[in-house]
Write an enzyme that holds these catalytic residues in place. Structure first.
Site, mmCIF file in Angstrom:
data_model
loop_
_atom_site.group_PDB
_atom_site.id
_atom_site.type_symbol
_atom_site.label_atom_id
_atom_site.label_comp_id
_atom_site.label_asym_id
_atom_site.label_seq_id
_atom_site.Cartn_x
_atom_site.Cartn_y
_atom_site.Cartn_z
ATOM 1 N N ARG A 179 0.452 -0.912 0.030
ATOM 2 C CA ARG A 179 -0.186 -0.561 -0.032
ATOM 3 C C ARG A 179 1.281 1.001 -0.303
ATOM 4 N NH1 ARG A 179 -4.590 -0.338 4.177
ATOM 5 N NH2 ARG A 179 -1.973 -1.384 6.400
ATOM 6 N N ILE A 239 3.651 -17.567 3.583
ATOM 7 C CA ILE A 239 3.298 -17.872 4.809
ATOM 8 C C ILE A 239 2.429 -16.136 5.033
ATOM 9 C CG2 ILE A 239 5.946 -18.327 4.567
ATOM 10 C CD1 ILE A 239 6.345 -15.365 5.089
ATOM 11 N N ARG A 241 -1.172 -15.812 4.848
ATOM 12 C CA ARG A 241 -2.901 -15.721 5.796
ATOM 13 C C ARG A 241 -3.523 -16.899 4.864
ATOM 14 N NH1 ARG A 241 -1.223 -15.607 10.036
ATOM 15 N NH2 ARG A 241 -2.003 -14.856 12.183
ATOM 16 N N GLU A 270 -7.673 -23.874 7.450
ATOM 17 C CA GLU A 270 -7.131 -24.671 7.780
ATOM 18 C C GLU A 270 -7.610 -25.025 9.108
ATOM 19 O OE1 GLU A 270 -2.777 -21.854 7.635
ATOM 20 O OE2 GLU A 270 -3.373 -21.169 9.879
ATOM 21 N N HIS A 288 0.979 -24.531 8.941
ATOM 22 C CA HIS A 288 1.819 -22.829 9.389
ATOM 23 C C HIS A 288 2.623 -23.310 10.706
ATOM 24 C CE1 HIS A 288 -1.292 -19.419 10.591
ATOM 25 N NE2 HIS A 288 0.007 -19.323 11.035
ATOM 26 N N GLY A 290 5.529 -21.068 10.500
ATOM 27 C CA GLY A 290 6.481 -19.810 10.171
ATOM 28 C C GLY A 290 7.031 -19.542 11.595
HETATM 29 C C1 DGY Z 1 1.223 -15.142 13.613
HETATM 30 O O1 DGY Z 1 1.754 -14.897 14.283
HETATM 31 O O2 DGY Z 1 0.415 -14.286 12.962
HETATM 32 C C2 DGY Z 1 1.343 -16.369 12.712
HETATM 33 O O3 DGY Z 1 0.972 -16.827 11.364
HETATM 34 C C3 DGY Z 1 1.548 -17.334 14.221
HETATM 35 O O4 DGY Z 1 3.051 -17.926 13.178
#
Ligand code: DGY
Length: 332
Positions: A179, A239, A241, A270, A288, A290
């Site tokens: 943005r 990575i 959502r 998910e 999930h 990450g």
């Molecule tokens: C977050 O903190 O939003 C991550 O997706 C969790 O690892």
């Protein structure tokens, strides 16, 4: 004086519970059950605060049913499960947990991108299934990451951490769409990262990294039409959502080789995964994780706890979402 009452909605580390118990009367969830919205409302009766994760939805209906609630603290950086305007309207302070997970999540994004480009999952399945019987000139040949063009959709903290890895570790060029544009000094630090329109991003990048938060505006930001603009040799990594990418369209694009491969850590709906994604070989799938190193998960939980402790001690919490409620919140 009695302690405020806190619901800890999912299982957390003992050290986090211990720290919270010094300041709150805590009801926790050692069984780690994912409560339904009705169960969550029921557990929140009489509670002043909630320690949550990404699996609890905080919306206007819940807030109306829990009039005593004054604060929700998520240990996630993403807070698309919290209706922030509804919290503000109800005078409920919300906090989130940024920064402590930036580098860990950037590592994961980079790993998924490399695994997708170099066909790591396919290679392992091939080997484990006993099909490896000789060297072949193009056996599981993929696409280079070094020296290629990294396209980043959403250039916040995690996007920038990924760009740094790409530029300084792998000699990549960076184009991004966000943005707002980064300042010139930050763009220079990121190897001359260039802001481009979304369409140009999709057409030019070799590896697309999706790090944009989920919202009504970013729902299906990448669908069939966007995938069709990408190079057939390109990879996509999500990575951010589930819901930012149309998973059904992605499964079709992977099957038809509209793009070469994908790396995914997040999914629409998910922990369900679109069956089409489970069928195609050219996607690397992670559940999930990450931010899932123990050190980082400890730091995330610690930051959520610190927000609660500080606020209820009358000090401004370190990472509020609707910090504009402070300091009036104190006198409520
Ligand atoms: C977050 O903190 O939003 C991550 O997706 C969790 O690892």
């Amino acid at each position: 004086m009695s302690k405020p009452k806190l619901l800890v909605a999912r299982r957390v580390f003992d050290e986090t519970l211990l720290a919270l118990r010094e300041h709150f009367e805590v009801e926790d969830n050692p069984a780690d059950t994912v409560w339904t919205p009705a169960e969550l409302v029921q557990r929140l009766q009489g509670k002043d605060a909630a320690f949550i994760t990404g699996s609890e939805r905080i919306d206007a209906a819940l807030l109306a049913a829990c009039p005593q609630l004054r604060m929700v603290a998520t240990m996630f950086v993403g807070y698309n499960n919290i209706d922030v305007p509804a919290c503000s309207a109800a005078g409920v302070l919300a906090s989130y947990s940024p920064e402590v997970l930036t580098e860990t999540t950037a590592d994961m994004g980079f790993m998924l991108m490399m695994a997708a480009a170099r066909r790591l999952s396919e290679s392992e399945h091939f080997l484990r299934s006993g099909r490896w019987d000789r060297w072949t000139i193009d056996l599981l040949a993929g696409f280079d990451v070094h020296g290629s063009t990294l396209g980043i959709l959403g250039m916040g903290r995690i996007g920038q951490a990924i760009a740094r890895r790409g530029v300084h570790g792998f000699g990549m060029k960076v184009v991004y769409h966000n943005r707002s544009r980064l300042d010139a000094a930050t763009e220079a630090e990121l190897g001359g990262a260039r802001w481009v329109e979304k369409e140009a991003l999709l057409r030019t990048c070799d590896h697309l990294m999706i790090v944009v938060p989920y919202s009504a505006q970013t729902h299906h930001a990448i669908g069939a039409a966007e995938l069709a603009l990408m190079k057939p040799t390109a990879t996509l990594t999500n990575i951010a959502r589930g819901g930012v990418v149309d998973d059904a369209a992605l499964a079709v694009a992977l099957k038809n080789r509209v793009i070469a491969a994908a790396g995914l850590d997040v999914y629409e709906g998910e922990p369900q995964v679109h069956p089409g994604l489970l069928e195609v070989p050219n996607v690397v799938l992670a559940p999930h994780i990450g931010s899932a190193t123990l050190a980082t998960r400890r730091a995330m939980a610690g930051l959520a706890a610190a927000n609660l402790v500080e606020a209820f001690a009358g000090r401004k919490p370190p990472t509020p979402i609707n910090g504009e409620l402070w300091p009036q919140w104190l006198s409520r």
